[in-house]
Write an enzyme that holds these catalytic residues in place. Sequence first.
Site, PDB file in Angstrom:
ATOM      1  N   ASP A   1      18.916  14.253 -10.428  1.00  0.00           N
ATOM      2  CA  ASP A   1      17.931  14.134  -9.338  1.00  0.00           C
ATOM      3  C   ASP A   1      16.488  13.898  -9.801  1.00  0.00           C
ATOM      4  O   ASP A   1      15.550  14.521  -9.285  1.00  0.00           O
ATOM      5  CB  ASP A   1      17.993  15.370  -8.431  1.00  0.00           C
ATOM      6  CG  ASP A   1      19.319  15.471  -7.692  1.00  0.00           C
ATOM      7  OD1 ASP A   1      20.206  14.633  -7.927  1.00  0.00           O
ATOM      8  OD2 ASP A   1      19.474  16.408  -6.888  1.00  0.00           O
TER       9      ASP A   1
ATOM     10  N   LYS B   1      24.706  11.807  -3.925  1.00  0.00           N
ATOM     11  CA  LYS B   1      25.316  13.029  -3.389  1.00  0.00           C
ATOM     12  C   LYS B   1      24.516  13.530  -2.196  1.00  0.00           C
ATOM     13  O   LYS B   1      23.347  13.178  -2.042  1.00  0.00           O
ATOM     14  CB  LYS B   1      25.422  14.106  -4.472  1.00  0.00           C
ATOM     15  CG  LYS B   1      24.085  14.493  -5.036  1.00  0.00           C
ATOM     16  CD  LYS B   1      24.240  15.483  -6.165  1.00  0.00           C
ATOM     17  CE  LYS B   1      22.884  15.910  -6.669  1.00  0.00           C
ATOM     18  NZ  LYS B   1      22.035  16.547  -5.643  1.00  0.00           N
TER      19      LYS B   1
ATOM     20  N   CYS C   1      20.196  22.009  -8.353  1.00  0.00           N
ATOM     21  CA  CYS C   1      21.206  20.989  -8.666  1.00  0.00           C
ATOM     22  C   CYS C   1      21.626  20.967 -10.131  1.00  0.00           C
ATOM     23  O   CYS C   1      22.784  20.679 -10.436  1.00  0.00           O
ATOM     24  CB  CYS C   1      20.722  19.619  -8.201  1.00  0.00           C
ATOM     25  SG  CYS C   1      20.685  19.516  -6.384  1.00  0.00           S
TER      26      CYS C   1
END
Length: 209
Positions: free
Chosen positions: A15, A112, A161
């Site tokens: 991310d 995602k 994450c």
Amino acid sequence: METIDRTRDALLIVDLQHDFLPGGALPVEDSDAIVAPIAQLAERFATVVATQDFHPPGHVSFASRWDKRPLEVVEVNGEQQRLWPDHCVAGTRGAALACGLPDGALTLILRKGTRREVDSYSAFREGVGPDGARASTGLAELLRERGVERLFCCGLALDYCVQASARDAAQAGFRVLVLDDLCRAIDPGNRLPALEAAGVRRASSTVLA
Ligand code: VGL
Ligand code: ZN
């Protein structure tokens, strides 16, 4: 010291997106400091996977959807869901990768959190869905097919994450190292119980020197 093995090792960049950088919708402090070193490190791996948080408008993790404030918690599919400002909305600049890597450097970009009603912190498995199960993303199978046995993890955010991805990678049978200096946390005070419980190693990227 660890030597990078070009077939058995992979780098997972979590991310690294504009919305998590200073000035973004959900900025992580000092996150811009890790962008260039991660891009440099990626050149040394044959398998590099970047995840991309990629939510539809009105996503279940958005506080606006619930008429609540960010950081409040609601229950979704029987799980505690922390709420966030609208972030990484599909197709916006905030959702774009900021990893500074040429396209060809990435083996895979894994999106995602793309389902409106399910959040997904982990690169390996979605959050709990309406059916009570966590769907696989297929990443573990892809890595195994390439012969990958060990995963180095970096990116954002360490306490969400990165932690979830590293834990699930370990549970899927990979040896996992989190490169602490190449991660930043949303709340640096957060303990990381899932990492300890999963047997994930934490190290500085200098072990790869
Ligand atoms: C993340 C909160 C919401 C992360 C993504 O990348 O850690 N955190 N969505
Ligand atoms: Zn998100």
